[in-house]
Enzyme design. Structure first.
Site, PDB file in Angstrom:
ATOM      1  N   LYS A  41       0.808  -1.198   0.000  1.00 13.72           N
ATOM      2  CA  LYS A  41       0.000   0.000   0.000  1.00 13.72           C
ATOM      3  C   LYS A  41       0.851   1.262   0.000  1.00 13.72           C
ATOM      4  O   LYS A  41       0.388   2.329  -0.376  1.00 13.72           O
ATOM      5  CB  LYS A  41      -0.876   0.031   1.269  1.00 13.72           C
ATOM      6  CG  LYS A  41      -1.806  -1.128   1.446  1.00 13.72           C
ATOM      7  CD  LYS A  41      -2.530  -0.958   2.809  1.00 13.72           C
ATOM      8  CE  LYS A  41      -3.197  -2.242   3.204  1.00 13.72           C
ATOM      9  NZ  LYS A  41      -3.662  -2.163   4.607  1.00 13.72           N
ATOM     10  N   GLY A  42       2.063   1.163   0.477  1.00 13.62           N
ATOM     11  CA  GLY A  42       2.864   2.350   0.810  1.00 13.62           C
ATOM     12  C   GLY A  42       3.050   3.373  -0.289  1.00 13.62           C
ATOM     13  O   GLY A  42       3.212   4.562  -0.017  1.00 13.62           O
ATOM     14  N   GLU A  97       7.909   2.529  -5.695  1.00  9.53           N
ATOM     15  CA  GLU A  97       7.884   2.077  -4.295  1.00  9.53           C
ATOM     16  C   GLU A  97       7.991   3.249  -3.344  1.00  9.53           C
ATOM     17  O   GLU A  97       8.538   4.302  -3.688  1.00  9.53           O
ATOM     18  CB  GLU A  97       9.072   1.152  -4.042  1.00  9.53           C
ATOM     19  CG  GLU A  97       8.930  -0.207  -4.716  1.00  9.53           C
ATOM     20  CD  GLU A  97       9.512  -1.300  -3.851  1.00  9.53           C
ATOM     21  OE1 GLU A  97       8.969  -1.530  -2.757  1.00  9.53           O
ATOM     22  OE2 GLU A  97      10.506  -1.896  -4.270  1.00  9.53           O
ATOM     23  N   ASP A 101      14.336  -0.636   1.761  1.00 11.69           N
ATOM     24  CA  ASP A 101      14.957  -0.856   3.066  1.00 11.69           C
ATOM     25  C   ASP A 101      15.983  -1.988   2.919  1.00 11.69           C
ATOM     26  O   ASP A 101      17.112  -1.737   2.491  1.00 11.69           O
ATOM     27  CB  ASP A 101      13.816  -1.171   4.044  1.00 11.69           C
ATOM     28  CG  ASP A 101      14.239  -1.298   5.475  1.00 11.69           C
ATOM     29  OD1 ASP A 101      15.134  -0.567   5.910  1.00 11.69           O
ATOM     30  OD2 ASP A 101      13.652  -2.133   6.195  1.00 11.69           O
TER      31      ASP A 101
HETATM   32  P1  IMP Z   1      12.352  -4.070   2.109  1.00  7.65           P
HETATM   33  O1  IMP Z   1      11.834  -5.310   1.470  1.00  7.65           O
HETATM   34  O2  IMP Z   1      13.088  -4.389   3.403  1.00  7.65           O
HETATM   35  O3  IMP Z   1      13.169  -3.191   1.212  1.00  7.65           O
HETATM   36  O4  IMP Z   1      11.087  -3.316   2.664  1.00  7.65           O
HETATM   37  C1  IMP Z   1      10.393  -2.380   2.012  1.00  7.65           C
HETATM   38  C2  IMP Z   1       9.090  -2.137   2.748  1.00  7.65           C
HETATM   39  O5  IMP Z   1       9.259  -2.069   4.181  1.00  7.65           O
HETATM   40  C3  IMP Z   1       8.542  -0.815   2.342  1.00  7.65           C
HETATM   41  O6  IMP Z   1       7.763  -0.924   1.176  1.00  7.65           O
HETATM   42  C4  IMP Z   1       7.755  -0.405   3.572  1.00  7.65           C
HETATM   43  O7  IMP Z   1       6.442  -0.925   3.519  1.00  7.65           O
HETATM   44  C5  IMP Z   1       8.481  -1.033   4.734  1.00  7.65           C
HETATM   45  N1  IMP Z   1       9.367  -0.063   5.403  1.00  7.65           N
HETATM   46  C6  IMP Z   1      10.711  -0.085   5.464  1.00  7.65           C
HETATM   47  N2  IMP Z   1      11.202   0.954   6.163  1.00  7.65           N
HETATM   48  C7  IMP Z   1      10.118   1.674   6.543  1.00  7.65           C
HETATM   49  C8  IMP Z   1       9.955   2.912   7.298  1.00  7.65           C
HETATM   50  O8  IMP Z   1      10.903   3.570   7.756  1.00  7.65           O
HETATM   51  N3  IMP Z   1       8.674   3.313   7.461  1.00  7.65           N
HETATM   52  C9  IMP Z   1       7.588   2.646   6.988  1.00  7.65           C
HETATM   53  N4  IMP Z   1       7.696   1.514   6.267  1.00  7.65           N
HETATM   54  C10 IMP Z   1       8.951   1.027   6.059  1.00  7.65           C
END
Ligand code: IMP
Ligand code: MG
Length: 184
Positions: A41-42, A97, A101
């Site tokens: 959703k982000g 996106e 992270d």
């Molecule tokens: P990744 O797979 O670890 O790169 O995660 C990405 C997802 O983690 C993003 O699409 C967000 O939904 C969530 N996420 C990572 N860091 C944050 C943050 O600081 N605030 C809110 N959501 C986050």
């Protein structure tokens, strides 16, 4: 309980950056069949602003993913809860996106789409936390690189709250949250 903290990136800074990204995307994809894919959703707020800053006859679709195992080190997995409606074959796909992270979601999405024979797949993220990367995520467009702090607002949540804040804020964790990672 966590609390919304100070503004890290203001509405004005976000909108200037969105205009800049939209202009770059408009130049880079001129004459190409562009399919912009918002990751739910982000990314919903960022995508809504970004598509209006792109001056091309693009197509738009959504992909819903949820990632589990963020609270553990070992079991990260990504689950698709809504697949694309639009065909990808032969199209230039731009994944939009909220934040990169660990890079695990992006890596998963790249592999998911690669087997559907797109002309190209690129990534556009509003925020990038480079210090947190566990797998390589080839970021083609990004808005802001930020430090390893949890942020909310402009689509980003903590336990489904704060997505509606117009700016990006730091989330203040109290000691209990820090120990249990509740609320994030
Ligand atoms: P990744 O797979 O670890 O790169 O995660 C990405 C997802 O983690 C993003 O699409 C967000 O939904 C969530 N996420 C990572 N860091 C944050 C943050 O600081 N605030 C809110 N959501 C986050
Ligand atoms: Mg989230």
């Amino acid at each position: 309980m966590s609390r919304v903290g100070e503004v890290l990136i203001s509405e004005e800074e976000i909108s200037a950056k969105v205009r800049e990204l939209g202009a770059r995307i408009s130049r880079d994809y001129q004459g190409k069949d562009l399919l912009m894919v918002g990751i739910l959703k982000g990314a919903f707020v960022f995508l809504a602003d970004l598509v209006r800053a792109v001056t091309l006859p693009l197509r738009l679709d959504f992909l819903g993913v949820a990632s589990y195992g963020k609270k553990t080190v070992s079991s990260e997995e990504v689950k698709v809860f809504k697949d694309l409606n639009e065909p990808v074959a032969g199209r230039n796909v731009l994944i939009v996106e909220d934040i990169i992270d660990s890079g695990i979601t992006t890596d998963y999405l790249m592999r998911l789409l690669a087997v559907r024979s797109p002309a190209s797949v690129k990534i556009c993220a509003l925020l990038d936390k480079p210090d947190r990367r566990k797998v390589t995520a080839p970021l083609d467009y990004w808005g802001f690189q930020i430090a390893d702090r949890f942020v909310v607002g402009y689509g980003l949540d903590a336990a489904e709250r704060y997505r509606n804040l117009p700016a990006i804020h730091l989330l203040e964790l109290d000691d209990e949250d820090r120990l249990t990672e509740k609320g994030v």
